[in-house]
Design an enzyme around this catalytic site. Structure first.
Site, PDB file in Angstrom:
ATOM      1  N   PHE A   1       0.884  -1.391  -0.254  1.00 18.63           N
ATOM      2  CA  PHE A   1      -0.088   0.125  -0.122  1.00 18.63           C
ATOM      3  C   PHE A   1       0.986   1.062   0.097  1.00 18.63           C
ATOM      4  CE2 PHE A   1      -2.425   3.276   2.808  1.00 18.63           C
ATOM      5  CZ  PHE A   1      -3.634   2.990   2.244  1.00 18.63           C
ATOM      6  N   ALA A   2       1.020   1.988  -1.178  1.00 15.29           N
ATOM      7  CA  ALA A   2       2.038   3.029  -1.324  1.00 15.29           C
ATOM      8  C   ALA A   2       1.316   4.248  -1.249  1.00 15.29           C
ATOM      9  CB  ALA A   2       2.881   2.729  -2.498  1.00 15.29           C
ATOM     10  N   LEU A   3       1.330   4.934   0.087  1.00 14.70           N
ATOM     11  CA  LEU A   3       0.770   6.204   0.337  1.00 14.70           C
ATOM     12  C   LEU A   3       1.633   7.156   0.754  1.00 14.70           C
ATOM     13  CD1 LEU A   3      -1.867   7.926   0.520  1.00 14.70           C
ATOM     14  CD2 LEU A   3      -2.370   6.947   2.802  1.00 14.70           C
ATOM     15  N   THR A   4       2.450   6.646   1.762  1.00 13.92           N
ATOM     16  CA  THR A   4       3.259   7.914   2.542  1.00 13.92           C
ATOM     17  C   THR A   4       4.531   7.987   1.522  1.00 13.92           C
ATOM     18  OG1 THR A   4       2.914   6.507   4.465  1.00 13.92           O
ATOM     19  CG2 THR A   4       4.907   7.911   4.500  1.00 13.92           C
ATOM     20  N   GLU A   5       4.694   9.458   1.837  1.00 15.96           N
ATOM     21  CA  GLU A   5       5.674  10.024   0.922  1.00 15.96           C
ATOM     22  C   GLU A   5       6.702  10.904   1.854  1.00 15.96           C
ATOM     23  OE1 GLU A   5       4.283  12.382  -2.279  1.00 15.96           O
ATOM     24  OE2 GLU A   5       3.163  10.876  -3.221  1.00 15.96           O
TER      25      GLU A   5
ATOM     26  N   ARG B   1      -6.960  -0.939  10.341  1.00 22.20           N
ATOM     27  CA  ARG B   1      -6.724  -0.365  11.442  1.00 22.20           C
ATOM     28  C   ARG B   1      -6.825  -1.526  12.533  1.00 22.20           C
ATOM     29  NH1 ARG B   1      -7.370   5.938  10.302  1.00 22.20           N
ATOM     30  NH2 ARG B   1      -5.358   6.075   9.447  1.00 22.20           N
TER      31      ARG B   1
ATOM     32  N   GLU C   1       0.100   2.970  10.008  1.00 19.28           N
ATOM     33  CA  GLU C   1      -1.458   2.898   9.833  1.00 19.28           C
ATOM     34  C   GLU C   1      -1.887   4.242  10.326  1.00 19.28           C
ATOM     35  OE1 GLU C   1      -3.810  -0.354   8.763  1.00 19.28           O
ATOM     36  OE2 GLU C   1      -2.234  -1.628   8.039  1.00 19.28           O
ATOM     37  N   GLY C   2      -1.357   5.352  10.627  1.00 20.63           N
ATOM     38  CA  GLY C   2      -1.704   6.487  11.200  1.00 20.63           C
ATOM     39  C   GLY C   2      -1.237   6.453  12.620  1.00 20.63           C
TER      40      GLY C   2
HETATM   41  N1  CAA Z   1     -13.861   7.388   4.875  1.00 18.75           N
HETATM   42  C1  CAA Z   1     -14.257   7.996   3.473  1.00 18.75           C
HETATM   43  N2  CAA Z   1     -14.089   9.312   3.410  1.00 18.75           N
HETATM   44  C2  CAA Z   1     -13.165   9.985   4.286  1.00 18.75           C
HETATM   45  C3  CAA Z   1     -12.759   9.427   5.563  1.00 18.75           C
HETATM   46  C4  CAA Z   1     -13.171   8.075   5.969  1.00 18.75           C
HETATM   47  N3  CAA Z   1     -12.753   7.376   6.765  1.00 18.75           N
HETATM   48  N4  CAA Z   1     -11.926  10.442   6.255  1.00 18.75           N
HETATM   49  C5  CAA Z   1     -12.003  11.318   5.674  1.00 18.75           C
HETATM   50  N5  CAA Z   1     -12.860  11.274   4.439  1.00 18.75           N
HETATM   51  C6  CAA Z   1     -13.031  12.268   3.382  1.00 18.75           C
HETATM   52  C7  CAA Z   1     -13.570  13.627   3.887  1.00 18.75           C
HETATM   53  O1  CAA Z   1     -14.930  13.494   4.138  1.00 18.75           O
HETATM   54  C8  CAA Z   1     -13.224  14.446   3.207  1.00 18.75           C
HETATM   55  O2  CAA Z   1     -14.214  14.574   1.967  1.00 18.75           O
HETATM   56  P1  CAA Z   1     -14.814  15.871   1.125  1.00 18.75           P
HETATM   57  O3  CAA Z   1     -13.607  15.956   0.268  1.00 18.75           O
HETATM   58  O4  CAA Z   1     -15.938  15.084   0.303  1.00 18.75           O
HETATM   59  O5  CAA Z   1     -15.181  16.816   2.100  1.00 18.75           O
HETATM   60  C9  CAA Z   1     -12.013  13.950   2.718  1.00 18.75           C
HETATM   61  O6  CAA Z   1     -11.866  12.647   3.004  1.00 18.75           O
HETATM   62  C10 CAA Z   1     -10.765  14.910   3.320  1.00 18.75           C
HETATM   63  O7  CAA Z   1     -11.010  14.626   4.750  1.00 18.75           O
HETATM   64  P2  CAA Z   1     -10.312  15.581   5.778  1.00 18.75           P
HETATM   65  O8  CAA Z   1     -10.808  16.858   5.444  1.00 18.75           O
HETATM   66  O9  CAA Z   1     -10.653  14.893   7.280  1.00 18.75           O
HETATM   67  O10 CAA Z   1      -8.851  15.266   5.378  1.00 18.75           O
HETATM   68  P3  CAA Z   1      -7.404  15.682   6.422  1.00 18.75           P
HETATM   69  O11 CAA Z   1      -6.392  16.266   5.573  1.00 18.75           O
HETATM   70  O12 CAA Z   1      -8.045  16.870   7.321  1.00 18.75           O
HETATM   71  O13 CAA Z   1      -7.179  14.677   7.521  1.00 18.75           O
HETATM   72  C11 CAA Z   1      -6.308  12.567   8.353  1.00 18.75           C
HETATM   73  C12 CAA Z   1      -7.207  13.538   7.176  1.00 18.75           C
HETATM   74  C13 CAA Z   1      -7.407  11.758   8.954  1.00 18.75           C
HETATM   75  C14 CAA Z   1      -5.264  13.140   8.999  1.00 18.75           C
HETATM   76  C15 CAA Z   1      -5.831  11.529   7.277  1.00 18.75           C
HETATM   77  O14 CAA Z   1      -4.751  12.331   6.415  1.00 18.75           O
HETATM   78  C16 CAA Z   1      -5.066  10.430   8.031  1.00 18.75           C
HETATM   79  O15 CAA Z   1      -5.724   9.148   8.363  1.00 18.75           O
HETATM   80  N6  CAA Z   1      -3.593  10.580   7.774  1.00 18.75           N
HETATM   81  C17 CAA Z   1      -2.574   9.351   8.349  1.00 18.75           C
HETATM   82  C18 CAA Z   1      -2.399   8.615   6.998  1.00 18.75           C
HETATM   83  C19 CAA Z   1      -2.110   7.276   7.395  1.00 18.75           C
HETATM   84  O16 CAA Z   1      -2.658   6.414   8.262  1.00 18.75           O
HETATM   85  N7  CAA Z   1      -0.929   6.674   6.893  1.00 18.75           N
HETATM   86  C20 CAA Z   1      -0.586   5.460   7.192  1.00 18.75           C
HETATM   87  C21 CAA Z   1       0.078   4.771   5.930  1.00 18.75           C
HETATM   88  S1  CAA Z   1      -0.080   3.246   5.657  1.00 18.75           S
HETATM   89  C22 CAA Z   1       1.114   2.595   6.716  1.00 18.75           C
HETATM   90  O17 CAA Z   1       1.569   2.903   7.543  1.00 18.75           O
HETATM   91  C23 CAA Z   1       1.060   0.937   6.435  1.00 18.75           C
HETATM   92  C24 CAA Z   1       2.301   0.352   6.599  1.00 18.75           C
HETATM   93  O18 CAA Z   1       3.138   0.424   5.910  1.00 18.75           O
HETATM   94  C25 CAA Z   1       2.078  -1.024   7.389  1.00 18.75           C
END
Ligand code: CAA
Length: 388
Positions: A122-126, A242, A369-370
């Protein structure tokens, strides 16, 4: 104790527990010491139907409900966190396809992941988009029926060994978060290369790497959802994965309690076993209580998220329970493993005993995962919008 598990779930739990104790536990210290990816564990999980256990049967998975999937992760993590991450990361890599793929995309991409033929990522982080996942700079520029992807991803679990990679890239930078799209990229294809492989504090056998995308051409039939759906796909994915990290954390905590408890029952000081000192008994009582409370929250979260299914939009409740379970179980893992090291005293601090490894492994569950700060943010926003 059943924790509300069905007979079938209890039987499954016992089977995985036996497998973990017999086949995974003997490898745990070595996997940590060498830091080499344990392909033998991939083989073990493939042979025992665990690698795709939580993916639907219709696309070659085990068809298990989320709680059953969590039981598998928890039982493996109890003896080896790195090995449990093989199952959890496979689920994470598949999830964007499960929540947003068309039936054709699911049939095309999931069976090889569910069988373990391909590892997934899952390639999200930069570099500049960690907690602020919406800050994605990787670009996907349309070129006829194709896209050209350019950018760099970091901290990618299974980076360099995953063949099925879901990459989040911006197709419309001017739209910010709403301009991000998701693509299924083949890890072997031209332009995908591995950068730095991280040397980590814990989960040392899991490969965490930087991935470079240099003019990687993907057909539009590899885009998940519409252009601009990527961020929501990522969030809906994390809502459903999560709990798996919570289960990993819970397993690490339970494993540390097992180790600490066994130690104090045999280690003598001042003429009696450590377990006979009230100070030690109180520590064990606290550890057990924290684990039980975390387990109940995780099992409740698994039920709530399961009810929502793969395809449904996340409800506020799904997002909140998923974040609360991850937050609580990982904080518990950190506290309990730290206490386990304390119970073992000097033995807790040396590598001949597993407590210090468990403490190092626990730390990542508060980060990936956050981060737990992000979980708190998600929970609070969710409470506010729900009027809780
Ligand atoms: N489901 C569906 N839609 C969602 C949602 C959800 N759970 N959460 C937010 N959205 C939608 C919102 O409704 C909003 O939609 P609109 O554009 O229609 O208004 C849009 O997404 C933007 O949402 P926010 O305004 O809440 O976004 P934000 O920038 O303020 O913050 C955040 C969001 C919660 C901080 C988010 O960026 C986040 O979760 N960050 C952490 C990322 C993360 O978990 N990274 C881990 C990477 S993977 C990893 O670690 C795995 C590994 O290697 C094992």
């Amino acid at each position: 104790m059943s924790y509300g598990l069905t007979d079938e779930q209890r039987m499954f739990q016992n089977t995985v527990r036996r497998l973990a104790q017999e086949k995974v536990a003997p490898r745990a210290a070595e996997i940590d010491a060498t830091g080499e990816f344990p392909w033998d564990m991939v083989e073990l999980f493939r042979d025992n139907g665990l690698i795709g256990v939580g993916m639907p049967e219709s696309v070659g998975g085990g068809g298990a409900d989320l709680l059953t999937f969590c039981l598998a992760v928890e039982e493996v993590a109890r003896v080896c966190a790195t090995s449990s991450l093989i199952i959890a990361a496979q689920h994470l890599g598949a999830m964007p396809i499960l929540v947003a793929g068309t039936p054709e995309q699911k049939a095309r991409f999931i069976p090889v992941v569910a069988s373990g033929e391909h590892l997934s990522a899952f390639a999200l982080t930069e570099p500049e988009a960690g907690s602020d996942a919406g800050g994605t700079k990787t670009r996907a520029v349309r070129d006829g029926d194709h896209y050209r992807i350019n950018g760099t991803k970091v901290f990618i679990t299974n980076g360099g060994i995953a063949k099925t990679i879901v990459v989040f890239a911006s197709t419309a930078p001017e739209k910010g978060i709403r301009g991000i799209s998701a693509f299924v990229v083949d890890g072997d294809q031209s332009g995908v290369s591995v950068g730095r492989i991280e040397k980590k504090m814990g989960i040392r056998g899991s490969q965490t790497a930087m991935l470079n995308f240099d003019d990687v051409v993907v057909h539009q039939d590899r885009r998940l959802g519409e252009e601009g759906d990527g961020f929501k796909i990522a969030m809906r994915t994390l809502d459903r994965t999560r709990p798996g990290i919570a289960a990993q954390a819970l397993g690490i905590a339970q494993g540390a309690l097992d180790v600490g408890r066994a130690h104090v029952q045999t280690r003598k000081q001042f003429g009696q076993n450590l377990s006979e000192f009230e100070a030690i008994q109180f520590m064990l009582a606290d550890m057990q209580t924290q684990i039980e409370a975390s387990r109940q929250l995780l099992y409740k979260a698994a039920e709530v998220v399961e009810t929502a299914g793969f395809a449904a939009q996340s409800s506020q409740e799904v997002t909140r329970y998923s974040a609360m379970a991850k937050l609580m179980c990982s904080d518990t893992a950190m506290r309990v493993t730290t206490d386990a090291v304390q119970l073992l005293g000097g033995y807790g601090y040396v590598q001949d005993y597993p407590a210090e490894r468990m403490m190092r492994d626990a730390k990542i569950t508060q980060i990936y995962e956050g981060t737990n700060q992000v979980q708190r943010l998600v929970i609070f926003r969710n409470m506010s919008s729900e009027g809780i």
